[in-house]
Scaffold this active site. Structure first.
Site, mmCIF file in Angstrom:
data_model
loop_
_atom_site.group_PDB
_atom_site.id
_atom_site.type_symbol
_atom_site.label_atom_id
_atom_site.label_comp_id
_atom_site.label_asym_id
_atom_site.label_seq_id
_atom_site.Cartn_x
_atom_site.Cartn_y
_atom_site.Cartn_z
ATOM 1 N N ASP A 83 0.852 -1.203 0.000
ATOM 2 C CA ASP A 83 0.000 0.000 0.000
ATOM 3 C C ASP A 83 0.884 1.248 0.000
ATOM 4 O O ASP A 83 2.068 1.186 0.359
ATOM 5 C CB ASP A 83 -0.896 -0.025 1.254
ATOM 6 C CG ASP A 83 -2.130 0.857 1.105
ATOM 7 O OD1 ASP A 83 -2.210 1.647 0.139
ATOM 8 O OD2 ASP A 83 -3.017 0.769 1.975
ATOM 9 N N GLY A 97 -4.719 7.787 4.211
ATOM 10 C CA GLY A 97 -6.111 8.203 4.087
ATOM 11 C C GLY A 97 -6.325 9.356 3.140
ATOM 12 O O GLY A 97 -7.450 9.834 2.989
ATOM 13 N N GLU A 105 -8.033 0.025 4.458
ATOM 14 C CA GLU A 105 -6.578 -0.171 4.414
ATOM 15 C C GLU A 105 -6.056 -0.663 5.762
ATOM 16 O O GLU A 105 -5.203 -1.553 5.831
ATOM 17 C CB GLU A 105 -5.881 1.137 4.032
ATOM 18 C CG GLU A 105 -6.094 1.525 2.573
ATOM 19 C CD GLU A 105 -5.584 2.916 2.249
ATOM 20 O OE1 GLU A 105 -5.290 3.144 1.069
ATOM 21 O OE2 GLU A 105 -5.490 3.774 3.138
HETATM 22 C C1 5RP Z 1 -5.386 6.135 0.367
HETATM 23 C C2 5RP Z 1 -4.006 6.204 0.873
HETATM 24 C C3 5RP Z 1 -2.902 6.274 -0.123
HETATM 25 O O1 5RP Z 1 -2.100 5.156 0.030
HETATM 26 C C4 5RP Z 1 -2.121 7.528 0.099
HETATM 27 O O2 5RP Z 1 -3.004 8.640 -0.017
HETATM 28 C C5 5RP Z 1 -0.981 7.690 -0.912
HETATM 29 O O3 5RP Z 1 -1.498 7.909 -2.186
HETATM 30 P P1 5RP Z 1 -0.558 8.112 -3.439
HETATM 31 O O4 5RP Z 1 0.153 6.832 -3.684
HETATM 32 O O5 5RP Z 1 -1.522 8.477 -4.561
HETATM 33 O O6 5RP Z 1 0.398 9.244 -3.136
HETATM 34 O O7 5RP Z 1 -3.741 6.196 2.057
HETATM 35 O O8 5RP Z 1 -6.322 6.211 1.398
#
Ligand code: 5RP
Length: 235
Positions: A83, A97, A105
């Site tokens: 993630d 978030g 998540e």
């Molecule tokens: C979603 C999240 C994402 O993992 C976080 O916002 C990072 O996003 P990105 O990879 O687009 O920078 O927590 O709820």
């Protein structure tokens, strides 16, 4: 350097943690989306995995790419979750978030044997808090909850938090999460103790979940324009 290239390099490096036979948690956001693309390529070359998405958006992406998906109710063990994150401190505490998927998540990360976080190197910070902390709340009584969230953050040592309801990108109405809740974005500038803030927020009635992920990420992969740095943590 393109930020997308750094995200892509982090996502590519996470593939080395994936093995045939695994059940995988699939994160949400632009970096996680690169990982889902790499995974789909390996699956078409014979990799045998089953996946649990952490959002409707990731479900739709993975389903469109032909990735085998499991309903979360049928999952018995999640070997690995990959993630993204909005901020990462030197102890692998995270703010997550930004994409409003923090509840699913966290459920999936917490149920996983191993959480790998992938991010471009700009997400690494000394102290969490420049990115507004997302807090998922029940729509019922959210204005009351917002005041209690403010109090909780102050009690935990945040100087002057500003708590703001997240709006939907389409129209001036609250953003509704996949779970039917609202998000309060809490501008803290600096969170002196992530542990104290997490504890204070978790006892506020109406708070469904907060975006502080503590002692969950065992591997952090920070991508840059040349490749990726892999950091390991033990708890
Ligand atoms: C979603 C999240 C994402 O993992 C976080 O916002 C990072 O996003 P990105 O990879 O687009 O920078 O927590 O709820």
């Amino acid at each position: 350097m393109s930020q997308d290239e750094a995200k892509r390099n982090a996502a590519a490096a996470a593939m080395e943690f994936v093995e045939s036979g695994m059940t995988l948690g699939l994160g949400t956001g632009s970096t996680a989306a690169f990982f889902v693309e790499f995974l789909a390529e390996e699956i078409s070359d014979g990799l045998d995995v089953r996946c649990v998405p952490t959002s409707v958006a990731t479900f739709e992406q993975a389903a469109a790419l032909g990735i085998p998906l499991l309903p979360v109710e049928q999952v018995e063990r999640i070997h690995l979750t990959v993630d993204g994150a909005d901020e990462i401190d030197p102890h692998a505490c995270l703010i997550k978030g930004g994409g409003a998927a923090l509840l699913r998540e966290k459920i999936i990360a917490n149920a996983s044997d191993h959480m790998v976080v992938i991010a471009d190197e700009s997400k690494a910070v000394e102290t969490l808090g420049a990115f507004p902390l997302p807090v998922e709340v029940s729509p019922f009584g959210f204005t009351i909850t917002a005041k209690k969230v403010f109090d909780a953050l102050k009690t935990s040592g945040v100087d002057q938090p500003i708590v703001k309801l997240r709006e939907s990108p389409v129209g001036k109405r609250p953003l509704v999460t996949d779970g039917g809740n609202y998000i309060l974005d809490c501008r803290c500038k600096e969170i002196p103790s992530a542990q104290a803030a997490a504890l204070a927020l978790s006892v506020v009635p109406g708070v469904v979940e907060h975006g502080l992920f503590i002692n969950l990420a065992r591997t952090i992969i920070l991508g840059d324009d040349e490749g990726a740095q892999i950091l390991e943590f033990e708890y």
